[in-house]
Design a protein around this motif. Structure first.
Motif, short mmCIF file in Angstrom:
data_model
loop_
_atom_site.label_atom_id
_atom_site.label_comp_id
_atom_site.label_asym_id
_atom_site.label_seq_id
_atom_site.Cartn_x
_atom_site.Cartn_y
_atom_site.Cartn_z
N VAL A 1 -8.79 9.12 0.74
CA VAL A 1 -8.96 7.70 0.44
C VAL A 1 -10.24 7.19 1.11
CG1 VAL A 1 -7.98 5.40 0.67
CG2 VAL A 1 -6.48 7.34 0.25
N MET B 1 1.28 7.15 -6.39
CA MET B 1 0.22 8.13 -6.61
C MET B 1 0.77 9.56 -6.61
SD MET B 1 -2.89 8.72 -7.35
CE MET B 1 -3.64 7.11 -7.15
N ALA C 1 -9.26 0.98 0.05
CA ALA C 1 -8.07 0.44 -0.59
C ALA C 1 -8.10 -1.08 -0.49
CB ALA C 1 -6.80 0.99 0.06
N LEU D 1 -7.95 1.52 -5.58
CA LEU D 1 -7.99 2.65 -4.66
C LEU D 1 -9.17 3.53 -5.03
CD1 LEU D 1 -4.20 3.59 -4.83
CD2 LEU D 1 -5.34 2.48 -2.91
N CYS E 1 -4.33 -3.82 -7.12
CA CYS E 1 -4.86 -2.89 -6.13
C CYS E 1 -6.00 -2.08 -6.72
CB CYS E 1 -3.75 -1.94 -5.66
SG CYS E 1 -4.26 -0.74 -4.41
N LEU F 1 0.83 -1.20 0.00
CA LEU F 1 0.00 0.00 0.00
C LEU F 1 0.87 1.25 0.00
CD1 LEU F 1 -3.04 -0.74 2.35
CD2 LEU F 1 -3.11 -0.10 -0.06
N MET F 2 1.99 1.19 0.72
CA MET F 2 2.92 2.32 0.70
C MET F 2 3.47 2.51 -0.72
SD MET F 2 6.52 2.85 2.73
CE MET F 2 7.30 1.54 1.76
N ASP G 1 0.86 4.25 -2.72
CA ASP G 1 0.71 5.64 -2.30
C ASP G 1 1.86 6.49 -2.81
OD1 ASP G 1 -0.95 7.49 -0.69
OD2 ASP G 1 0.87 7.71 0.50
N THR G 2 3.08 5.94 -2.78
CA THR G 2 4.24 6.64 -3.32
C THR G 2 4.07 6.88 -4.82
OG1 THR G 2 5.67 5.65 -1.64
CG2 THR G 2 6.74 6.56 -3.59
N TYR H 1 -10.92 7.09 -4.19
CA TYR H 1 -10.75 8.40 -3.57
C TYR H 1 -12.04 9.20 -3.69
CZ TYR H 1 -5.69 7.58 -3.70
OH TYR H 1 -4.43 7.07 -3.53
#
Length: 299
Positions: free
Chosen positions: A65, A41, A68, A114, A112, A34-35, A38-39, A116
């Protein structure tokens, strides 16, 4: 997206698995995926030529968010080089759905989704996704350019160019104001890159250094967006302008930390390093053969 392939995506963010990210099984600890997304993104916004904070202020909202979901197909290990892929797959009234995948080469390791929500930052209540943002997201996924470079005079482009140069040279690099603004702006050819919100994000100028020799300077790119090809496109636009007026060569004074950037675009160092405005520079040159055509276009 269990059967994702690299061809499903325009955007990729590359990273290498660090020792601190693996668990006792010697594979990436599940929460780190997930990190990774996010990076990626944050880099996706750079690909859109949108500095996040300025963009959200202009759109009068922010993005949060909602959900996820990660699906595991195979594990990544320490020192693996991974490509994190993202695409905006659906836009609702107030929501945006991003589909993601992590690849090691062509092997699809992770999927994944996500979700938002665009919302009022004061109350965190949902608001409709602005039409301008919808157009940018759908345009990017349709492989449209995310920025436009225009050439013009200081009278036409100076107000916007001044904003970028102030942020980069005066505020970030602390160059004295009396060394930044000069009369050469009035006669220079200026290049200005705007994103699809119309915000200025990069600039540069072209002077006549000597007969047949152009001098490029005041190259500045929004700090958040560096590495997203904006500087490349501004530089190439100025080089094309020099070639079109008959210059045989362009030169510039490159800050040493940017020497690699110019070298990758064909510039060669000339002479010894020197200090200018308290910063070490080196002169670099690029020949402009007859019929020179720059490849301008932001990916």
């Amino acid at each position: 997206m269990t059967d994702a392939t690299r061809q499903d995506f325009r955007f990729f963010h590359r990273l290498r698995v660090r020792w601190a990210e693996v668990d006792m099984q010697k594979i990436v600890f599940n929460a780190h995926y997930l990190m990774y997304f996010d990076t990626a993104m944050a880099d996706y916004w750079r690909a859109l030529a949108l500095p996040y904070d300025t963009t959200m202020q202009a759109l009068e909202g922010d993005i949060y968010v909602k959900k996820a979901t990660v699906e595991f197909h195979a594990s990544a290990r320490v020192d693996d080089q991974l490509d994190v892929a993202l695409k905006c797959s659906r836009i609702g009234t107030s929501s945006m759905v991003f589909t993601g995948a992590i690849f090691r080469g062509d092997d699809h390791l992770i999927s994944c989704e996500l979700i938002y929500v665009f919302a009022d930052p004061a109350t965190q209540t949902s608001r409709p996704v602005p039409i301008a943002l919808c157009d940018i997201l759908t345009g990017y996924e349709a492989w449209e350019p995310m920025a436009r470079v225009e050439l013009g005079t200081w009278q036409a482009l100076g107000a916007a160019a001044r904003k970028v140069r102030t942020e980069v040279f005066l505020e970030e690099q602390r160059i004295p104001v009396e060394m930044e603004w000069d009369e050469a702006d009035d006669t220079a050819v200026h290049a200005l890159a705007r994103n699809r919100l119309g915000l200025p994000v990069a600039t540069g100028r072209l002077l006549q250094h000597a007969p047949g020799v152009g001098r490029i300077g005041r190259m500045a790119v929004n700090r958040v967006l560096r590495g997203s090809n904006l500087g490349r496109d501004v530089l190439r636009a100025l080089m094309q302008a020099a070639a079109d007026r008959g210059d045989r060569e362009v030169l510039l004074h490159a800050q040493r930390n940017a020497e690699g950037f110019y070298a990758r675009l064909g510039f060669l160092p000339r002479g010894e390093p020197f200090e200018e405005a308290g910063i070490v520079h080196i002169e670099m040159v690029h020949a402009l053969p007859p019929g020179y055509q720059a490849l301008v276009g932001t990916a």
